[in-house]
Design an enzyme around this catalytic site. Structure first.
Site, PDB file in Angstrom:
ATOM      1  N   SER A  77       0.810  -1.215   0.000  1.00 43.12           N
ATOM      2  CA  SER A  77       0.000   0.000   0.000  1.00 43.12           C
ATOM      3  C   SER A  77       0.844   1.265   0.000  1.00 43.12           C
ATOM      4  O   SER A  77       0.302   2.360  -0.132  1.00 43.12           O
ATOM      5  CB  SER A  77      -0.914   0.012   1.235  1.00 43.12           C
ATOM      6  OG  SER A  77      -0.132   0.031   2.428  1.00 43.12           O
ATOM      7  N   CYS A  78       2.163   1.133   0.149  1.00 43.40           N
ATOM      8  CA  CYS A  78       3.003   2.322   0.318  1.00 43.40           C
ATOM      9  C   CYS A  78       3.911   2.614  -0.870  1.00 43.40           C
ATOM     10  O   CYS A  78       3.750   3.623  -1.543  1.00 43.40           O
ATOM     11  CB  CYS A  78       3.840   2.188   1.592  1.00 43.40           C
ATOM     12  SG  CYS A  78       2.863   2.184   3.109  1.00 43.40           S
ATOM     13  N   LEU A  79       4.885   1.743  -1.134  1.00 41.68           N
ATOM     14  CA  LEU A  79       5.904   2.083  -2.124  1.00 41.68           C
ATOM     15  C   LEU A  79       5.327   2.368  -3.515  1.00 41.68           C
ATOM     16  O   LEU A  79       5.667   3.392  -4.117  1.00 41.68           O
ATOM     17  CB  LEU A  79       6.971   0.989  -2.199  1.00 41.68           C
ATOM     18  CG  LEU A  79       7.773   0.716  -0.920  1.00 41.68           C
ATOM     19  CD1 LEU A  79       8.977  -0.174  -1.240  1.00 41.68           C
ATOM     20  CD2 LEU A  79       8.227   1.998  -0.255  1.00 41.68           C
TER      21      LEU A  79
END
Length: 444
Positions: free
Chosen positions: A278-280
């Site tokens: 969900s981040c990078l």
């Protein structure tokens, strides 16, 4: 302190639960009544190591979940916004952040006393001051800096070890519109007296989060480019190359007693089939798009994204080296979540990999120790989900290792007993190439 947390995803639930663990009284808020009920029954709605014991220890005493945002804000001193900020290809979607700010502001309208609202969601620089603060003022009829404080406290939690990351932070970044906003947050984190604290403005706090994730993504894509070059040259193994890189004093420190300790960041200097989560992926794309809107194109970050998106196809290309056609081939995908120790399927390399295999006519059997339910919702319907590793490997002609689950270290032993051993393609380079044949992997 009395804390309210808006949103019970990975960040919100882990943060709220850990706030209770360090002694605060915390109320977690979500619009999903079913999720709230699960939390109040001490049942984590997500797979995260170490979360359930803490949840059980504090639910009903220092920790509770509710759908009543107004009451949660009214009964707390500080509110953290930890809702989702999905990326639509052009910009991050602030709909959930805006709505949370409006509802918090409406609650503050009827509340006496000073209150601090802190953004924990990942938002591009300028969001807290230029979007959240005005929404709070409009909805509350009050003035930021006088009647309430506004801050930005980015999270640095890695899924799978998020609880440990929270309880043993390497840094705490506190953004705020004024000293009072920052000092209120300092009280929240007073239990971590030995942890470095950086106090800054909200825009810088927002940028720190994006810069932190972008440098990790860059290291992964750099390693994958080196791996792809190793494959093209021949006779070079990227695993050996990166081990040599890791030996530099930048990544390995020699202690006074002679022991050599590898820096955790070296784990990002390792070739594989691509990063996900969900981040990078979201943060690199959002930052590159944000740069473009400000007249500052980011060609390096754009290349990082493009390299990552191409990695799953490398796995298919390796498979095609061993078979004249993939049509009708029974292929096991080992690991479906984007990384080990989580059930999160967001941006997992397994998704495009499964699609490419199916498009070429392969029969795909997927297995993951934790992500069975989330995988069913994310993968093409044609993917068969196996209940166990042994079942996934039964009668397959090839196995593609996609996620670094520790369970998969035993895959060579399971395959070696077969009359005709399947081809094993190591997309994480976690296995010894000499331990099994026929073996192939990224960067060889």
């Amino acid at each position: 302190m009395r804390i309210s947390v808006i949103g019970t995803g990975y960040v919100g639930l882990v943060s709220g639960t850990c706030f209770a663990e360090i002694g605060h009284d915390c109320t977690c808020v979500d619009i999903d009544a079913a999720k709230v009920d699960r939390i109040n029954r001490s049942e984590p709605p997500i797979h995260e190591n170490g979360l359930e014991p803490i949840l059980k220890r504090h639910i009903g005493t220092r920790l509770r979940a509710t759908t009543d945002l107004r009451a949660a804000v009214r009964d707390s001193e500080i509110t953290f916004i930890a809702v989702g900020t999905p990326f639509d290809g052009q910009r991050i979607d602030l709909a959930f952040v805006r709505e949370a700010a409006r509802q918090i502001g409406a609650a503050l309208r009827d509340k006496n006393g000073y209150h601090v609202v802190v953004i924990k969601s990942t938002v591009v620089p300028g969001t807290t001051d230029e979007v959240v603060l005005p929404e709070l003022e409009r909805a509350s009829g009050k003035h930021a800096g006088t009647d309430f404080g506004v801050g930005m406290n980015p999270e640095f939690l890695t899924e799978g070890v998020a609880v440990d990351d929270f309880m043993r932070p390497d840094r705490i970044v506190l953004g705020g519109i004024d000293q009072r906003s920052v000092d209120t947050q300092r009280r929240v984190y007073a239990a971590f007296a030995q942890t470095p604290v950086l106090a800054t403005n909200n825009k810088s706090a927002e940028m720190i989060k994006y810069a932190s994730n972008s440098v990790l993504a860059t290291m992964i894509s750099f390693s994958n480019e080196i791996g792809n070059l190793c494959s093209a040259i021949g006779g070079v193994d990227v695993a050996e190359v990166m081990r040599g890189v890791h030996l530099a004093r930048y990544f390995t420190t020699t202690l006074e007693d002679g022991r050599r300790i590898k820096a955790p960041i070296s784990s990002f200097l390792w070739a594989g089939c691509g990063y996900g989560g969900s981040c990078l992926p979201k943060d690199t794309k959002a930052l590159a798009a944000h740069g473009a809107t400000h007249g500052a194109p980011m060609p390096l970050l754009t290349a990082v994204i493009e390299t990552n998106q191409a990695q799953p196809a490398r796995m298919v290309a390796l498979l095609e080296k061993h078979f004249p056609s993939l049509r009708g081939l029974r292929v096991a995908l080992l690991g479906l979540a984007f990384k080990e120790d989580t059930d999160d399927m967001r941006e997992s390399p397994a998704i495009p990999l499964a699609r490419m295999l199916i498009e070429q006519g392969a029969h795909v059997i997927g297995y993951d120790p934790a992500a069975r339910a989330t995988a069913r919702a994310a993968l093409p319907a044609a993917v068969e989900l196996a209940p166990s590793l042994e079942a996934a490997l039964a009668d397959v002609e090839a196995a593609l290792l996609v996620t670094r689950w520790n369970e998969f270290r035993y895959v060579p032993d399971l395959l070696r007993a077969r009359a005709k051993p399947p081809v094993l393609i190591d997309g994480r380079r976690m296995l010894d190439p000499a331990s099994y044949a026929p073996y192939d992997g990224i960067g060889r």
